[in-house]
Design a protein around this motif. Structure first.
Motif, PDB file in Angstrom:
ATOM      1  N   CYS A 173      67.297 -18.330  27.903  1.00 17.68           N
ATOM      2  CA  CYS A 173      68.298 -17.645  26.898  1.00 17.68           C
ATOM      3  C   CYS A 173      69.668 -17.782  27.281  1.00 17.68           C
ATOM      4  O   CYS A 173      70.402 -17.960  26.226  1.00 17.68           O
TER       5      CYS A 173
ATOM      6  N   LEU B 150      72.326 -19.578  24.851  1.00 18.90           N
ATOM      7  CA  LEU B 150      73.623 -19.026  24.480  1.00 18.90           C
ATOM      8  C   LEU B 150      74.846 -19.926  24.464  1.00 18.90           C
ATOM      9  O   LEU B 150      75.660 -20.104  23.837  1.00 18.90           O
TER      10      LEU B 150
ATOM     11  N   ASP C  23      77.120 -21.804  21.673  1.00 19.76           N
ATOM     12  CA  ASP C  23      78.456 -21.603  21.733  1.00 19.76           C
ATOM     13  C   ASP C  23      79.494 -22.821  21.843  1.00 19.76           C
ATOM     14  O   ASP C  23      80.210 -22.968  20.897  1.00 19.76           O
TER      15      ASP C  23
ATOM     16  N   PHE D  48      79.377 -14.710  21.820  1.00 24.55           N
ATOM     17  CA  PHE D  48      78.074 -15.495  21.946  1.00 24.55           C
ATOM     18  C   PHE D  48      77.140 -15.316  21.156  1.00 24.55           C
ATOM     19  O   PHE D  48      76.365 -15.869  20.620  1.00 24.55           O
ATOM     20  N   PHE D  49      76.744 -13.729  20.899  1.00 26.66           N
ATOM     21  CA  PHE D  49      75.845 -13.220  20.106  1.00 26.66           C
ATOM     22  C   PHE D  49      76.216 -13.182  18.778  1.00 26.66           C
ATOM     23  O   PHE D  49      75.309 -13.339  17.888  1.00 26.66           O
TER      24      PHE D  49
ATOM     25  N   LEU E 213      75.305 -16.553  17.346  1.00 27.29           N
ATOM     26  CA  LEU E 213      73.583 -16.546  17.186  1.00 27.29           C
ATOM     27  C   LEU E 213      73.342 -16.151  16.034  1.00 27.29           C
ATOM     28  O   LEU E 213      72.428 -16.549  15.127  1.00 27.29           O
TER      29      LEU E 213
END
Length: 224
Positions: free
Chosen positions: A26, A30, A34, A193-194, A197
């Motif tokens: 995971c 990420l 990115d 990063f999130f 996503l």
């Protein structure tokens, strides 16, 4: 007690390895997402106001003016300074200030408007988008509601990359001017990063802005 935990570890060692392995996968995904987004939009990002092409409309992406306990938010300050710089150098004609307007007390576009007026930009060149709740909303509304068909997005580089990725997906003609990134705020970049996503997920499910409404076209470009 130690023997008890040792026995548990031995019993679930295989499961623990799987969990750790999944965590690494995971994390790698990420990083990959990115970097892929940054690489994909890299040619549309400028850091020198002298070399950035002219676009009639500048889209300033909003953020809070202060952090907790009334600590000044330098991300906000640097975005406004970048917007002022582009306007004064004739790189944009109009500035669309897009941000959150969740309460009477918290109003990003209005705050940006007041501060840019103090920085010497006339009110007739400033326009407010009160429904820029997220980056996706700001970018799509700039094109669909305000009819800004050729825009320069103004924000920090990490945010530029996500905004341009959204713009490219929706075939919006956009470039980005990277405002200065304040030192000592690594947690903001980590959070990105999130955010990227989530941006991909929003595009996959074809998420629309919270509000669109009737068109409010910005003025025509100034003849040069």
């Amino acid at each position: 007690m130690i023997k008890h935990f040792t026995a548990i570890f031995i019993r679930y060692k295989g499961l623990l390895r799987c969990v750790i392995g999944l965590g690494f996968i995971c994390f790698f995904l990420l990083i990959l997402i990115d970097q892929a987004i940054g690489f994909y939009v890299r040619q549309g990002i400028y850091t020198d106001s002298k070399t950035i092409p002219y676009r009639p409309y500048g889209l300033v992406l909003g953020t809070s003016k202060y952090f907790a306990k009334n600590t000044p938010n330098l991300f906000y300050q640097h975005r406004l300074e970048a917007a002022q710089q582009l306007y004064r150098q004739g790189k944009v004609d109009y500035l669309l200030l897009s941000g959150d307007n969740r309460t009477l007390q918290y109003n990003e576009p209005r705050t940006m408007f007041r501060d840019l007026r103090k920085m010497g930009i006339p009110a007739e060149f400033l326009y407010l988008d009160y429904a820029g709740f997220r980056t996706l909303d700001s970018v799509i509304r700039a094109e669909q509601v305000f009819k800004a068909h050729s825009i320069t997005i103004i924000t920090q580089k990490f945010h530029c990359e996500r905004a341009l990725f959204i713009a490219k997906y929706h075939n919006i003609d956009a470039i980005c001017f990277a405002a200065e990134y304040p030192s000592g705020y690594s947690f903001v970049r980590f959070r990105e990063f999130f955010a990227r996503l989530m941006a991909i997920w929003d595009l996959l499910i074809e998420k629309e802005p919270h509000f669109l409404g009737e068109p409010e076209p910005l003025p025509s470009p100034i003849a040069r």
